[in-house]
Design a protein around this motif. Sequence first.
Motif, PDB file in Angstrom:
ATOM      1  N   MET A   1       0.834  -1.202   0.000  1.00  0.00           N
ATOM      2  CA  MET A   1       0.000   0.000   0.000  1.00  0.00           C
ATOM      3  C   MET A   1       0.864   1.246   0.000  1.00  0.00           C
ATOM      4  O   MET A   1       1.886   1.309   0.679  1.00  0.00           O
ATOM      5  N   GLN A   2       0.429   2.221  -0.775  1.00  0.00           N
ATOM      6  CA  GLN A   2       1.067   3.522  -0.798  1.00  0.00           C
ATOM      7  C   GLN A   2       0.031   4.532  -0.322  1.00  0.00           C
ATOM      8  O   GLN A   2      -0.978   4.765  -1.001  1.00  0.00           O
ATOM      9  N   PHE A   3       0.284   5.117   0.837  1.00  0.00           N
ATOM     10  CA  PHE A   3      -0.706   6.001   1.445  1.00  0.00           C
ATOM     11  C   PHE A   3      -0.561   7.441   0.954  1.00  0.00           C
ATOM     12  O   PHE A   3       0.546   7.989   0.926  1.00  0.00           O
ATOM     13  N   SER A   4      -1.689   8.023   0.599  1.00  0.00           N
ATOM     14  CA  SER A   4      -1.766   9.458   0.297  1.00  0.00           C
ATOM     15  C   SER A   4      -2.774  10.083   1.259  1.00  0.00           C
ATOM     16  O   SER A   4      -3.946   9.681   1.280  1.00  0.00           O
ATOM     17  N   ILE A   5      -2.318  11.023   2.065  1.00  0.00           N
ATOM     18  CA  ILE A   5      -3.199  11.760   2.976  1.00  0.00           C
ATOM     19  C   ILE A   5      -3.616  13.045   2.280  1.00  0.00           C
ATOM     20  O   ILE A   5      -2.775  13.805   1.784  1.00  0.00           O
ATOM     21  N   ILE A   6      -4.919  13.300   2.231  1.00  0.00           N
ATOM     22  CA  ILE A   6      -5.451  14.473   1.532  1.00  0.00           C
ATOM     23  C   ILE A   6      -6.223  15.325   2.532  1.00  0.00           C
ATOM     24  O   ILE A   6      -7.135  14.828   3.209  1.00  0.00           O
ATOM     25  N   VAL A   7      -5.849  16.596   2.612  1.00  0.00           N
ATOM     26  CA  VAL A   7      -6.471  17.503   3.579  1.00  0.00           C
ATOM     27  C   VAL A   7      -6.877  18.796   2.869  1.00  0.00           C
ATOM     28  O   VAL A   7      -6.021  19.570   2.444  1.00  0.00           O
ATOM     29  N   PRO A   8      -8.186  19.065   2.740  1.00  0.00           N
ATOM     30  CA  PRO A   8      -8.609  20.376   2.260  1.00  0.00           C
ATOM     31  C   PRO A   8      -8.567  21.369   3.418  1.00  0.00           C
ATOM     32  O   PRO A   8      -8.882  21.002   4.558  1.00  0.00           O
ATOM     33  N   VAL A   9      -8.171  22.597   3.148  1.00  0.00           N
ATOM     34  CA  VAL A   9      -8.066  23.584   4.227  1.00  0.00           C
ATOM     35  C   VAL A   9      -8.627  24.917   3.758  1.00  0.00           C
ATOM     36  O   VAL A   9      -8.460  25.296   2.594  1.00  0.00           O
ATOM     37  N   TYR A  10      -9.292  25.600   4.658  1.00  0.00           N
ATOM     38  CA  TYR A  10      -9.872  26.905   4.337  1.00  0.00           C
ATOM     39  C   TYR A  10      -9.656  27.851   5.515  1.00  0.00           C
ATOM     40  O   TYR A  10     -10.299  27.714   6.559  1.00  0.00           O
ATOM     41  N   ASN A  11      -8.705  28.767   5.355  1.00  0.00           N
ATOM     42  CA  ASN A  11      -8.437  29.803   6.363  1.00  0.00           C
ATOM     43  C   ASN A  11      -8.132  29.240   7.751  1.00  0.00           C
ATOM     44  O   ASN A  11      -8.611  29.773   8.758  1.00  0.00           O
ATOM     45  N   ARG A  12      -7.303  28.181   7.814  1.00  0.00           N
ATOM     46  CA  ARG A  12      -7.005  27.578   9.108  1.00  0.00           C
ATOM     47  C   ARG A  12      -5.520  27.240   9.265  1.00  0.00           C
ATOM     48  O   ARG A  12      -5.171  26.094   9.587  1.00  0.00           O
ATOM     49  N   PRO A  13      -4.627  28.175   9.057  1.00  0.00           N
ATOM     50  CA  PRO A  13      -3.197  27.840   9.189  1.00  0.00           C
ATOM     51  C   PRO A  13      -2.804  27.435  10.601  1.00  0.00           C
ATOM     52  O   PRO A  13      -1.934  26.577  10.787  1.00  0.00           O
ATOM     53  N   ASP A  14      -3.426  28.037  11.622  1.00  0.00           N
ATOM     54  CA  ASP A  14      -3.088  27.671  13.006  1.00  0.00           C
ATOM     55  C   ASP A  14      -3.444  26.221  13.296  1.00  0.00           C
ATOM     56  O   ASP A  14      -2.658  25.483  13.925  1.00  0.00           O
ATOM     57  N   GLU A  15      -4.632  25.801  12.859  1.00  0.00           N
ATOM     58  CA  GLU A  15      -5.032  24.415  13.060  1.00  0.00           C
ATOM     59  C   GLU A  15      -4.181  23.471  12.221  1.00  0.00           C
ATOM     60  O   GLU A  15      -3.838  22.369  12.650  1.00  0.00           O
ATOM     61  N   MET A  16      -3.843  23.904  11.010  1.00  0.00           N
ATOM     62  CA  MET A  16      -2.996  23.081  10.149  1.00  0.00           C
ATOM     63  C   MET A  16      -1.650  22.788  10.794  1.00  0.00           C
ATOM     64  O   MET A  16      -1.103  21.696  10.644  1.00  0.00           O
ATOM     65  N   LYS A  17      -1.116  23.760  11.527  1.00  0.00           N
ATOM     66  CA  LYS A  17       0.186  23.548  12.175  1.00  0.00           C
ATOM     67  C   LYS A  17       0.113  22.380  13.145  1.00  0.00           C
ATOM     68  O   LYS A  17       1.022  21.541  13.201  1.00  0.00           O
ATOM     69  N   GLU A  18      -0.967  22.296  13.909  1.00  0.00           N
ATOM     70  CA  GLU A  18      -1.107  21.191  14.857  1.00  0.00           C
ATOM     71  C   GLU A  18      -1.249  19.858  14.132  1.00  0.00           C
ATOM     72  O   GLU A  18      -0.692  18.839  14.563  1.00  0.00           O
ATOM     73  N   LEU A  19      -1.979  19.852  13.028  1.00  0.00           N
ATOM     74  CA  LEU A  19      -2.107  18.626  12.240  1.00  0.00           C
ATOM     75  C   LEU A  19      -0.762  18.231  11.653  1.00  0.00           C
ATOM     76  O   LEU A  19      -0.370  17.055  11.708  1.00  0.00           O
TER      77      LEU A  19
END
Length: 331
Positions: A1-19
């Motif tokens: 298996m080759q995993f691809s993680i896909i994350v859509p983001v909208y105006n959330r850089p602070d939350e993205m940092k934690e992810l």
Amino acid sequence: MQFSIIVPVYNRPDEMKELLDSLAAQTYKEFELVVVEDGSSIKSEELCKSYSNQINISYYYKENQGPSIGRNYGLAKAKGNYYLFFDSDCILPAHYMETIHKELSENFVDCYGGPDGAMDDFSDFQKAVSYAMTSFFTTGGIRGGKKQVHKFHPRSFNLGFSKAVYENTGGFPVTTMHPGEDMVFAIEVIKRGFETRLVSDAYVFHKRRISFKKFYKQVFGFGKTRYIISKHYPETFKIFFLFPSLFVLGTIGSLLLGVGVHRVFAFPALLYTFLVFADALTKTKSLKISVKALAASYVQLFAYGIGFMDAVWKHKVLGKDEFGVFGKGFY
């Protein structure tokens, strides 16, 4: 298996940092990350670039079209053959990828979902909302990891599926309806003969909404789209979909009769209040969080119930089609 993680983001850089921090800390690191910026005015591009030496990360910017279309955009860019999706306000425990790699290697399934919960350092409000969204007294405990369901319907905050599913479905439904597009996707996956599974150990920490107003708006949308989806897929309708609406009417009626006729009529509402508070206190060990959890539980049920009734009223009485989805399929 080759995993691809896909994350859509909208105006959330602070939350993205934690992810991103949580992805960089994974014990199993054989995956790529595809970030799709969905027309944000506050971009996460520089933040994503700063993790390029820790994560195999690709960043894409597109016009705002909603999370469903954003996820499909990410699917088209992904290089793997098993696709994982998380909301940008999620945090993964360090063992997540190792857990799911082991699970799929030993007992493969074409589509899985996992539960969500709250971290110890989340705010009291976030813990209260997490309780409301996972409690037996509000959602039946399904979102908290309950397995006693006929067919498990994964949700996009913690979801994975194979390339075979992608090739068969084409990804998520192309619709502006949100929330609810992931419910449609799960229904279609099951209808097309794929197995789905709840992987309880593949949990995420979900920060959710930061105010009761935003929480109400989100769950109101859940109730509204539940009715819309039931009209398109009548075979998926379950009688318990009506419970929140009946809860709203029953609670109001109980309290009105308790005040206007006899206090005995208020007993059902008072009993439910006591049970939720006692259960929250047992689970959170905090009086302050338990009070907020009780409030969040009422908000959750009232928002869902009113949202469902609002959709019925607008469709059946006013003849409105808010999302332009009645009379045509999602796929």
